[in-house]
Scaffold this active site. Structure first.
Site, short mmCIF file in Angstrom:
data_model
loop_
_atom_site.label_atom_id
_atom_site.label_comp_id
_atom_site.label_asym_id
_atom_site.label_seq_id
_atom_site.Cartn_x
_atom_site.Cartn_y
_atom_site.Cartn_z
N ASP A 144 -14.96 21.40 -76.47
CA ASP A 144 -14.22 22.04 -75.88
C ASP A 144 -13.08 20.44 -75.84
O ASP A 144 -12.26 21.43 -74.85
CB ASP A 144 -14.80 22.24 -75.02
CG ASP A 144 -15.38 23.84 -74.68
OD1 ASP A 144 -15.72 24.17 -76.02
OD2 ASP A 144 -16.53 23.82 -73.70
N GLU B 92 -11.98 32.97 -77.74
CA GLU B 92 -12.40 32.66 -76.21
C GLU B 92 -11.20 31.58 -76.84
O GLU B 92 -10.84 31.25 -78.37
CB GLU B 92 -13.35 32.34 -76.31
CG GLU B 92 -14.27 31.49 -77.30
CD GLU B 92 -15.57 30.91 -76.54
OE1 GLU B 92 -15.87 31.77 -75.30
OE2 GLU B 92 -16.12 30.48 -77.20
#
Length: 468
Positions: free
Chosen positions: A19, A210
């Site tokens: 991430d 997302e």
């Protein structure tokens, strides 16, 4: 002394930081991400840590330590919740603000620090002018994966998660905050649709899932996000930070789907799954940071990066996944390389997504936190391990170091479906053994593929290209 080369993954092979949100602060690039464990059983089990590197040497990464423990948040004093993907922005006061969401909370938490990678302290929750927290008010959708962009006194907060079949989630959200970095100044609007609301739009097939992230290049806002198929990071552009976004394309896929330069576009070359990252300019070059999946699992992810080309019209072609990433050029076609830098892992049965007992995987000995070098394991008959790219010159011999109860050969190729240039016999061994064979690899930029044919289950620790 010869300068160290940069690989993918760019951090040590025993570190699992997915991430990744990259930023250049001063003369260093910092990466903020969540923190997986090796052999973890869920996402994001660790505290937030930070790594940084000099902008002039992207192979020299430094561990900055824990910047924020998960029990720092008042909602999580017992540490039972996980810290999901964060982002950092510099506020109008010059301080660094860390935004995140806990795995079972619908609100956005904020921490603050005077330096990019010091110890962040809890600061508060994003709320409206009445003090009600964003994500808990009537009509709010739950917050998830905050991404930030600060311009002057305004900070734009991008959030959202849209799973298939869930019509309660509309799309990617943008909320403008004031100078205190907590208070809503402009209420939430939607900037990109989720899959349940993308039919008939230009986002259809690549709808928001997302991982929202925002960057600005010139006068254009680039909204980066993970799409409904999960393995790809896409982008959309606008001249306004909260409206008018047009779908741009795919930036990277962690299974290299869509790339048709060296293979069919619909053929996956690695085992993908969810993706999250963003773009950053380091010196004169732009890069996309993303993550890959290891250990045959969704829950042990590692950061990777690829060079991007931004065309004069502002469009960005999809980047190939490679082993050389931040190196900025092919790796030297001489010397020993660890097998964990493999960018391609596949068998004769293609699979877009990670998981399966028959698939090869990057793994390590020991437990999470043990500084054990990675290797490729679970290599069975027909499995291929691929590396891209090298600058080959006068390569005349190749060595491989393997172990495992496997007896057969490794075939050497320079393309995934190319001619076999050499065969390296291997034998059963429970310790690492090195085998070698003569090979002639044409000079120039080249990939390297090793395909196992035989019995049992092999592990590949490294390979060496020899010249002369």
């Amino acid at each position: 002394m010869k300068k160290k080369q940069a690989f993918n993954p760019y951090l040590p092979s025993w570190e699992y930081i997915p991430d990744g949100e990259p930023y250049v602060f001063g003369d260093r690039v910092y990466v903020y991400g969540s923190h997986d464990f090796y052999n973890g059983y869920v996402f994001c089990m660790g505290d937030y840590v930070c790594w940084s590197a000099p902008i002039g040497d992207l192979a020299d990464w430094r561990y900055e330590g824990v910047i924020y423990p998960r029990n720092e948040d008042p909602l999580n004093r017992d540490g039972k919740m996980c810290l999901y993907a964060p982002d950092v922005t510099v506020g109008p006061d010059g301080r660094y603000y860390l935004y995140y969401v806990l795995d079972k909370a619908p609100v956005v938490s904020v921490a603050v620090c005077d330096t990019p990678a010091g110890r962040y302290e809890f600061y508060g929750y994003v709320h409206d002018k009445e003090g009600k927290r964003l994500g808990e008010r009537p009509g709010d959708e739950p917050q998830f994966d905050p991404g930030l962009l600060t311009e002057g006194e305004r900070t734009y907060l991008y959030t959202g998660f849209c799973g298939k079949g869930d019509k309660s989630r509309s799309g990617a959200m943008a909320t403008a905050l004031g100078a205190d970095m907590l208070t809503i100044e402009e209420e939430t609007v939607f900037v990109a649709p989720g899959c349940e609301y993308s039919t008939g739009t230009e986002f259809e097939g690549h709808a928001f899932f997302e991982a929202p992230s925002m960057r600005k290049i010139g006068d254009t806002y680039y909204f980066i996000y993970s799409s409904e198929v999960m393995h790809e990071l896409c982008y959309a552009t606008s001249k306004n930070p909260t409206k008018g976004f047009s779908y741009g394309g795919v930036l990277v896929s962690n299974c290299d789907l869509h790339i048709d330069s060296y293979k069919p576009a619909d053929l996956p070359m690695a085992y993908g799954a969810n993706n999250h990252g963003s773009i950053v300019q380091i010196g004169a070059d732009w890069y996309i940071f993303y993550h890959r999946h290891t250990n045959g699992s969704w829950y042990s992810r590692q950061g990777c990066a690829e060079k991007l080309e931004i065309l004069p019209d502002g469009s960005i072609p999809q980047a190939e996944i490679t082993s050389c990433g931040l190196n900025g050029a092919p790796l030297e076609g001489e010397g020993e390389y660890p097998a964990y830098i493999a960018c391609h892992l596949f068998t004769e049965q293609p699979s877009v997504y990670v998981g399966g007992d028959e698939f090869p995987k990057v793994m390590q000995d020991g437990r999470d936190g043990d500084e054990e070098p990675g290797y490729v394991g679970n290599i069975k008959d027909g499995a291929t391990v691929g590396f891209r790219y090298f600058s080959m010159k006068h390569v005349s011999r190749i060595k491989i170091t393997t172990r495992g109860y496997a007896a057969g050969i490794f075939e050497v190729r320079t393309s995934w479906d190319g001619d076999v240039l050499a065969q390296i016999p291997v034998e059963y061994s429970n310790v690492w053994e090195t085998y070698q064979t003569p090979v002639t690899i044409p000079d120039g930029k080249s990939a390297l593929y090793l395909t196992y044919r035989g019995q049992g289950n092999a592990m590949l620790k490294s390979f060496e290209l020899c010249t002369g």
